[in-house]
Design a protein around this motif. Structure first.
Motif, PDB file in Angstrom:
ATOM      1  N   ILE A  86       0.833  -1.198   0.000  1.00 24.43           N
ATOM      2  CA  ILE A  86       0.000   0.000   0.000  1.00 24.43           C
ATOM      3  C   ILE A  86       0.872   1.253   0.000  1.00 24.43           C
ATOM      4  CG2 ILE A  86      -1.901  -1.164   1.203  1.00 24.43           C
ATOM      5  CD1 ILE A  86      -1.187   0.474   3.708  1.00 24.43           C
ATOM      6  N   GLY A  87       0.292   2.341  -0.500  1.00 23.54           N
ATOM      7  CA  GLY A  87       0.972   3.639  -0.500  1.00 23.54           C
ATOM      8  C   GLY A  87       0.068   4.652   0.153  1.00 23.54           C
ATOM      9  N   VAL A  88       0.634   5.464   1.032  1.00 33.26           N
ATOM     10  CA  VAL A  88      -0.172   6.438   1.760  1.00 33.26           C
ATOM     11  C   VAL A  88       0.382   7.834   1.501  1.00 33.26           C
ATOM     12  CG1 VAL A  88      -0.887   7.209   4.051  1.00 33.26           C
ATOM     13  CG2 VAL A  88      -0.725   4.754   3.562  1.00 33.26           C
ATOM     14  N   ALA A 109      11.955   4.857  -0.546  1.00 35.59           N
ATOM     15  CA  ALA A 109      11.993   3.598  -1.293  1.00 35.59           C
ATOM     16  C   ALA A 109      12.848   2.562  -0.577  1.00 35.59           C
ATOM     17  CB  ALA A 109      12.523   3.847  -2.709  1.00 35.59           C
ATOM     18  N   SER A 110      13.871   3.055   0.162  1.00 30.29           N
ATOM     19  CA  SER A 110      14.792   2.120   0.817  1.00 30.29           C
ATOM     20  C   SER A 110      14.111   1.292   1.913  1.00 30.29           C
ATOM     21  CB  SER A 110      15.984   2.889   1.418  1.00 30.29           C
ATOM     22  OG  SER A 110      15.562   3.644   2.538  1.00 30.29           O
ATOM     23  N   PHE A 111      12.915   1.731   2.332  1.00 27.18           N
ATOM     24  CA  PHE A 111      12.196   0.954   3.356  1.00 27.18           C
ATOM     25  C   PHE A 111      11.500  -0.270   2.767  1.00 27.18           C
ATOM     26  CE2 PHE A 111      11.456   5.408   5.256  1.00 27.18           C
ATOM     27  CZ  PHE A 111      12.669   5.371   5.926  1.00 27.18           C
ATOM     28  N   TYR A 112      11.470  -0.369   1.435  1.00 27.85           N
ATOM     29  CA  TYR A 112      10.660  -1.414   0.797  1.00 27.85           C
ATOM     30  C   TYR A 112      11.508  -2.337  -0.059  1.00 27.85           C
ATOM     31  CZ  TYR A 112       6.789   1.672   2.041  1.00 27.85           C
ATOM     32  OH  TYR A 112       5.904   2.444   2.729  1.00 27.85           O
ATOM     33  N   SER A 113      10.960  -3.530  -0.307  1.00 26.54           N
ATOM     34  CA  SER A 113      11.684  -4.456  -1.170  1.00 26.54           C
ATOM     35  C   SER A 113      11.507  -4.099  -2.654  1.00 26.54           C
ATOM     36  CB  SER A 113      11.268  -5.904  -0.887  1.00 26.54           C
ATOM     37  OG  SER A 113       9.872  -6.016  -0.894  1.00 26.54           O
ATOM     38  N   THR A 114      10.348  -3.584  -3.027  1.00 25.14           N
ATOM     39  CA  THR A 114      10.166  -3.108  -4.403  1.00 25.14           C
ATOM     40  C   THR A 114      10.368  -1.602  -4.403  1.00 25.14           C
ATOM     41  OG1 THR A 114       8.454  -4.761  -4.690  1.00 25.14           O
ATOM     42  CG2 THR A 114       8.568  -3.033  -6.350  1.00 25.14           C
ATOM     43  N   GLN A 115      11.206  -1.119  -5.324  1.00 23.74           N
ATOM     44  CA  GLN A 115      11.517   0.312  -5.312  1.00 23.74           C
ATOM     45  C   GLN A 115      11.381   0.914  -6.699  1.00 23.74           C
ATOM     46  OE1 GLN A 115      15.482   0.500  -3.665  1.00 23.74           O
ATOM     47  NE2 GLN A 115      14.849  -0.438  -1.739  1.00 23.74           N
ATOM     48  N   MET A 116      10.666   2.026  -6.785  1.00 21.14           N
ATOM     49  CA  MET A 116      10.508   2.728  -8.057  1.00 21.14           C
ATOM     50  C   MET A 116      11.656   3.719  -8.245  1.00 21.14           C
ATOM     51  SD  MET A 116       7.646   1.853  -9.620  1.00 21.14           S
ATOM     52  CE  MET A 116       7.037   3.258 -10.569  1.00 21.14           C
ATOM     53  N   ASP A 117      12.016   3.970  -9.515  1.00 25.30           N
ATOM     54  CA  ASP A 117      13.054   4.940  -9.832  1.00 25.30           C
ATOM     55  C   ASP A 117      12.539   6.361  -9.518  1.00 25.30           C
ATOM     56  OD1 ASP A 117      14.761   6.698 -11.006  1.00 25.30           O
ATOM     57  OD2 ASP A 117      14.745   5.764 -12.986  1.00 25.30           O
ATOM     58  N   PRO A 118      13.220   7.089  -8.594  1.00 26.26           N
ATOM     59  CA  PRO A 118      12.751   8.421  -8.207  1.00 26.26           C
ATOM     60  C   PRO A 118      12.541   9.362  -9.396  1.00 26.26           C
ATOM     61  CG  PRO A 118      14.516   7.741  -6.767  1.00 26.26           C
ATOM     62  CD  PRO A 118      14.404   6.686  -7.827  1.00 26.26           C
ATOM     63  N   LEU A 119      13.456   9.310 -10.376  1.00 24.62           N
ATOM     64  CA  LEU A 119      13.318  10.241 -11.498  1.00 24.62           C
ATOM     65  C   LEU A 119      12.085   9.941 -12.337  1.00 24.62           C
ATOM     66  CD1 LEU A 119      16.923  11.039 -12.749  1.00 24.62           C
ATOM     67  CD2 LEU A 119      15.298  12.494 -11.504  1.00 24.62           C
ATOM     68  N   LYS A 120      11.773   8.646 -12.482  1.00 22.32           N
ATOM     69  CA  LYS A 120      10.554   8.277 -13.227  1.00 22.32           C
ATOM     70  C   LYS A 120       9.316   8.796 -12.501  1.00 22.32           C
ATOM     71  CE  LYS A 120      11.695   4.562 -16.285  1.00 22.32           C
ATOM     72  NZ  LYS A 120      12.549   3.446 -15.863  1.00 22.32           N
ATOM     73  N   SER A 151       3.873   8.588  -2.493  1.00 23.95           N
ATOM     74  CA  SER A 151       3.146   7.411  -2.004  1.00 23.95           C
ATOM     75  C   SER A 151       3.329   6.213  -2.943  1.00 23.95           C
ATOM     76  CB  SER A 151       1.659   7.732  -1.844  1.00 23.95           C
ATOM     77  OG  SER A 151       1.041   7.853  -3.109  1.00 23.95           O
ATOM     78  N   LEU A 152       4.043   6.435  -4.062  1.00 26.34           N
ATOM     79  CA  LEU A 152       4.181   5.345  -5.044  1.00 26.34           C
ATOM     80  C   LEU A 152       5.564   4.703  -5.044  1.00 26.34           C
ATOM     81  CD1 LEU A 152       2.438   7.094  -8.114  1.00 26.34           C
ATOM     82  CD2 LEU A 152       1.403   5.578  -6.418  1.00 26.34           C
ATOM     83  N   ASN A 154       7.018   2.417  -3.521  1.00 28.96           N
ATOM     84  CA  ASN A 154       7.112   0.947  -3.430  1.00 28.96           C
ATOM     85  C   ASN A 154       6.220   0.266  -4.476  1.00 28.96           C
ATOM     86  OD1 ASN A 154       4.875   2.011  -2.091  1.00 28.96           O
ATOM     87  ND2 ASN A 154       4.677   0.273  -0.718  1.00 28.96           N
ATOM     88  N   ASP A 155       5.812   1.032  -5.508  1.00 32.48           N
ATOM     89  CA  ASP A 155       4.933   0.501  -6.557  1.00 32.48           C
ATOM     90  C   ASP A 155       3.741  -0.251  -5.940  1.00 32.48           C
ATOM     91  OD1 ASP A 155       4.104   0.134  -9.140  1.00 32.48           O
ATOM     92  OD2 ASP A 155       5.280  -1.699  -9.446  1.00 32.48           O
ATOM     93  N   PRO A 156       2.985   0.436  -5.077  1.00 28.35           N
ATOM     94  CA  PRO A 156       1.930  -0.250  -4.312  1.00 28.35           C
ATOM     95  C   PRO A 156       0.746  -0.644  -5.181  1.00 28.35           C
ATOM     96  CG  PRO A 156       1.744   2.115  -4.008  1.00 28.35           C
ATOM     97  CD  PRO A 156       2.994   1.891  -4.814  1.00 28.35           C
ATOM     98  N   GLN A 157      -0.018  -1.606  -4.699  1.00 29.63           N
ATOM     99  CA  GLN A 157      -1.256  -1.968  -5.403  1.00 29.63           C
ATOM    100  C   GLN A 157      -2.401  -1.061  -5.028  1.00 29.63           C
ATOM    101  OE1 GLN A 157      -2.554  -5.832  -6.157  1.00 29.63           O
ATOM    102  NE2 GLN A 157      -0.770  -6.800  -5.250  1.00 29.63           N
ATOM    103  N   ILE A 158      -2.370  -0.571  -3.773  1.00 35.00           N
ATOM    104  CA  ILE A 158      -3.462   0.277  -3.293  1.00 35.00           C
ATOM    105  C   ILE A 158      -2.878   1.601  -2.805  1.00 35.00           C
ATOM    106  CG2 ILE A 158      -5.400   0.457  -1.686  1.00 35.00           C
ATOM    107  CD1 ILE A 158      -5.287  -2.573  -1.352  1.00 35.00           C
ATOM    108  N   VAL A 159      -3.504   2.698  -3.234  1.00 33.16           N
ATOM    109  CA  VAL A 159      -3.003   4.019  -2.872  1.00 33.16           C
ATOM    110  C   VAL A 159      -4.089   4.784  -2.111  1.00 33.16           C
ATOM    111  CG1 VAL A 159      -2.041   6.173  -3.780  1.00 33.16           C
ATOM    112  CG2 VAL A 159      -1.620   4.022  -4.989  1.00 33.16           C
TER     113      VAL A 159
END
Ligand code: ATP
Length: 311
Positions: A86-88, A109-120, A151-152, A154-159
């Protein structure tokens, strides 16, 4: 049509949720589901219980009682698995001012196992040129855009978005609607709260209208709006106050003078047939302006929440 398909899978399920603060039931036994890929809106007056509900689902507050399951996990036991998915959105004041936008996103992003590219992420909200700036150098609209992409990470499924466009100018608000639609287009589920009925009507596939901790109504936005009393409306401006004609017109439905505008009238009607019959009568008043329309979510909101205020 995509919405019909997505209706199949529940991503959030809430049963008899209660949150008490002392004697006050801020959330008073509500149940609802949220489906994959939809934008779900929680609406209601100030103090209705929207934020409390949202923060319990996010795992930030503990419910007094009730059952919540997110992506198949009961939040009492599976909060760690849930948090990865989830993303909050946080208030923009919650971000550090000694880190740049890019660094904040990297840190989060470092808190999560899946991490999105900040620049993207920054590109998604047209903030790539601000990647080395600090949050307090951004405009209100830019801060809101940043807090949404933050909020994105960690590439969450729910925002979860709590009043994402409050305080923005109309153009900045529409820009954010686009950002939120883009997130939905990536297949994500979004739950948001808003006080702007126009926003909820534009964005939300389904809404729940809350009052005093309870859900007054819930359903697909366009269906709820279509089922309002007197769904047709005619607004007209005239200086020709012909009593006979006005009497004839008022036989078709409720006619009101708009607040503070002596020559502006609004007529509410039940059917399209009445609409067609009454229009020629209104034309005899030589209207300087004439708008024919349907009810909006705001009409429904006022119809539902206004009723108890009057009682
Ligand atoms: P708004 O639109 O104003 O943000 P809301 O619908 O989000 O309102 P909540 O913030 O969920 O409403 O508040 C619901 C009720 O619970 C209010 O009466 C509020 O005063 C009360 N409340 C919320 N948080 C607490 C708290 N921590 N302690 C005591 N009462 C609280």
């Amino acid at each position: 049509m995509t919405h019909m398909v997505s209706l199949m899978k529940k991503v959030i399920s809430i049963e008899k949720l209660v949150k008490k603060y002392g004697k006050l039931a801020a959330v008073d036994g509500i149940s609802f589901d949220v489906y994959q890929g939809e934008i779900f809106g929680l609406l209601g007056e100030n103090g209705a219980g929207k934020t409390t509900t949202l923060e319990i689902i996010e795992g930030l507050r503990k419910p007094t009682s009730g059952k919540i399951s997110i992506l198949g996990h009961d939040i009492r036991h599976g909060i760690k698995d849930i948090k990865e998915q989830i993303g909050v959105q946080l208030q923009s004041s919650a971000y550090y001012n000694f880190l740049t936008l890019r660094e904040i996103l990297e840190l989060f992003a470092s808190f999560y196992s899946t991490q999105m590219d900040p620049l993207k992420l920054l590109q998604m909200v047209h903030l790539e040129e601000k990647s080395n700036s600090y949050v307090n150098s951004l405009s209100g609209g830019q801060k809101q855009r940043f807090s949404i992409v933050a909020s994105l990470v960690n590439d969450p499924q729910i925002v979860f978005l709590d009043e994402p466009t409050t305080g923005l100018d109309p153009l900045a608000r529409r820009n954010l609607w686009q950002v939120i639609s883009d997130i939905k287009a990536k297949g994500k589920t979004i739950i948001l709260t808003t006080h702007y009925m126009e926003e909820a009507e534009a964005l939300c596939d389904r809404v729940a209208i809350m009052e005093k901790g309870k859900i007054l109504t819930i359903g697909e936005t366009h269906k709820l709006v279509g089922a309002t009393h007197n769904p047709y409306r005619i607004n007209f401006i005239t200086k020709k106050i012909n009593t006979n004609l006005f009497n004839e017109i008022s036989k078709f439905g409720e006619i009101k003078n708009l607040i503070g505008k002596a020559n502006n009238f609004e007529l509410r009607l039940k059917t399209q047939k009445e609409l067609n019959q009454v229009l020629p009568l209104i034309q005899q008043l030589d209207p300087e302006g004439l708008i024919v329309g349907r009810s909006t979510l705001e009409d429904l909101f006022i119809q539902l929440t206004g009723k108890t205020i009057g009682e």
